[in-house]
Design an enzyme around this catalytic site. Structure first.
Site, short mmCIF file in Angstrom:
data_model
loop_
_atom_site.label_atom_id
_atom_site.label_comp_id
_atom_site.label_asym_id
_atom_site.label_seq_id
_atom_site.Cartn_x
_atom_site.Cartn_y
_atom_site.Cartn_z
N SER A 29 9.50 2.07 4.97
CA SER A 29 8.20 2.66 5.30
C SER A 29 8.32 3.67 6.44
CB SER A 29 7.20 1.57 5.70
OG SER A 29 6.95 0.69 4.64
N GLY A 71 6.17 4.86 -4.76
CA GLY A 71 4.73 4.88 -4.58
C GLY A 71 4.33 5.41 -3.22
N GLN A 112 -0.94 2.61 2.22
CA GLN A 112 -0.74 3.88 1.52
C GLN A 112 -2.07 4.63 1.38
OE1 GLN A 112 1.32 3.00 -2.12
NE2 GLN A 112 3.22 2.46 -1.08
N ASP A 139 5.03 -7.62 0.22
CA ASP A 139 6.31 -7.30 -0.43
C ASP A 139 7.30 -8.45 -0.38
OD1 ASP A 139 5.57 -4.77 -1.24
OD2 ASP A 139 6.29 -3.79 0.57
N ARG A 148 4.08 -8.35 -10.20
CA ARG A 148 4.99 -9.31 -9.57
C ARG A 148 4.54 -10.76 -9.71
NH1 ARG A 148 6.75 -5.75 -4.25
NH2 ARG A 148 8.29 -4.46 -5.35
N ARG A 176 12.75 -5.57 -5.47
CA ARG A 176 12.52 -6.85 -4.78
C ARG A 176 12.71 -8.05 -5.71
NH1 ARG A 176 11.48 -4.65 -0.05
NH2 ARG A 176 10.00 -2.92 0.09
#
Length: 429
Positions: free
Chosen positions: A24, A95, A170, A316, A347, A389
């Site tokens: 990030s 993203g 974001q 995450d 996910r 991930r």
């Protein structure tokens, strides 16, 4: 589609690891350096596929960027110096790149077209395009701006006070970046506080940002001044080895230079609540992005309930938290995690499906999952589905499983941790 075979680890994971740079922060350092005035030097940059996509996009807009391993220099163009790209801006799998860059492109008076890979084509963009349109940006995309490719013709914007339906750094960042050249004061309010790397870094580049509870504000017309950026290790990458150290028998790991931004350390809080044994030694107190060395060793974990305000602080890390829960005594419930459905994969479904293949007792819910511990895992063939991930979580699971585990589409880990498998192998010796 490359596969990777993981053998059971019999003698634990032991040793020191220097965690690669925070993804990030690396993205933002390049972007902010590009729109700042002067030369920015970035040390500790993550040279993963996503961050390299950000570099590629800004080079396409005329920014002079030189990357050598984990060091990057960016000669900024200022807010008004970017050039209209001659080609489509390709964000790959990132993203972060497409959403934050959309905020910058929205206030830049030229035409651009932005797209990514097949995963990006499925991810929702309206959460960003809607507020940018409210500010006056001319943005379109498939299904009325819902999906990529996006076309953006930037121009004069007006500040808005926006209440976001989701806690998303974001979304918040895209609006704030658009607000840098908007007329008036731009404000974003979230249901929960999301990661604040944008606010911290804007301040480091000389922008005045006001924070009041769940609301962030900035006035238009402010310029960014180049500064040097030291990127700490990515706590989201560290999470895989934190969990590995806790659940793989006979393990003791020292993770060096782990970013400890309080909007990102939900994984630390969860492991503590589950009963993990670890110590945290701060190493750069007073820095805009704090970091620490963390020592963790094998211990017994217990099931807990995870939900509410902590979810944006560990969204995450939920795949690897779910793995930890398979080795905990009792039941772990993860809720309020709808955002998992719009990541690189859904996910919730992916974690449940792949851990079930390994023998875990886990079930999906509408907003999370329920994990029944303690499960003895058995090796099998599993798939990352192109999600970095998921791939790393399955590798740690494979270390615990009886018999070999084969991970299909294993190269996906290169998005955020290019040396992950090499590190894992080194720690098993």
């Amino acid at each position: 589609m490359k596969e990777r075979t993981i053998q059971p680890v019999n003698n634990g994971l032991n040793g020191n690891i220097t965690i690669p740079g925070d993804k990030s922060i690396s993205h933002r350092a390049v972007m902010f350096g590009a729109i700042a005035e002067g030369k920015t030097t970035i040390k500790g940059f993550l040279p993963g596929a996503d961050c390299l996509s950000t570099i590629s996009c800004f080079k396409e807009m005329g920014v002079d960027i030189v990357q050598n391993g984990d060091e990057v220099t960016v000669v900024g163009k200022g807010l008004e110096g970017l050039q209209e790209p001659k080609a489509i801006l390709d964000v790959g799998n990132s993203g972060t790149t497409i959403r934050l860059m959309s905020g910058i492109l929205a206030n830049t008076p030229f035409f651009s077209c932005v797209q990514g890979d097949a995963s990006i084509a499925k991810r929702p963009m309206k959460r960003v395009t809607n507020p940018l349109k409210q500010m006056g940006a001319n943005i379109d995309g498939r299904e009325e701006g819902t999906f990529t490719p996006l076309t953006i013709r930037g121009g004069d914007l007006k500040a808005i006070e926006y209440t976001s339906p989701v806690a998303s750094a974001q979304v918040k960042s895209a609006i704030l970046l658009a607000g840098l050249r908007a007329e008036g004061v731009t404000a974003v309010t979230e249901p929960h506080i999301s990661r604040d790397h944008t606010e911290r870094m804007l301040e480091a580049f000389g922008v005045k940002v006001t924070r009041e509870g769940k609301t962030v504000k900035l006035a238009g017309g402010q310029k960014l001044t180049a500064t040097d950026v030291q990127v700490p290790g990515d706590v989201s990458s560290a999470a895989f080895f934190l969990v590995a150290g806790a659940i793989i028998p006979n393990s003791k790991l020292v993770l060096q230079n782990v970013g400890m931004n309080p909007t990102r350390t939900g994984i630390i809080d969860v492991l503590e609540k589950m009963g993990a044994t670890f110590t945290v030694e701060p190493i750069n107190e007073g820095a805009s992005e704090p970091a620490a060395n963390i020592t963790i060793e094998t211990t017994s974990l217990k099931g807990i309930e995870i939900g509410g305000d902590i979810i944006p602080r560990l969204i995450d890390e939920i795949p690897v938290i779910a793995l930890a829960a398979t080795q905990a005594e009792g039941i772990t419930v993860i809720k309020d995690a709808h955002e998992l459905k719009v990541k690189e994969t859904n996910r919730i479904d992916t974690v449940v499906a792949e851990l079930t293949k390994l023998g875990a007792r886990i079930e999906a819910t509408d907003d999370g999952m329920i994990i029944y511990g303690k499960s003895a895992l058995k090796g099998n063939t599993v798939n990352s589905y192109g999600d970095h991930r998921i791939g790393m979580m399955l590798a740690i699971a494979g270390c615990l499983a009886e018999g070999k585990t084969t991970i299909e589409d294993a190269e996906a880990v290169g998005v955020s941790y290019p040396t992950f498998f090499e590190e894992l192998q080194r720690l098993t010796k």
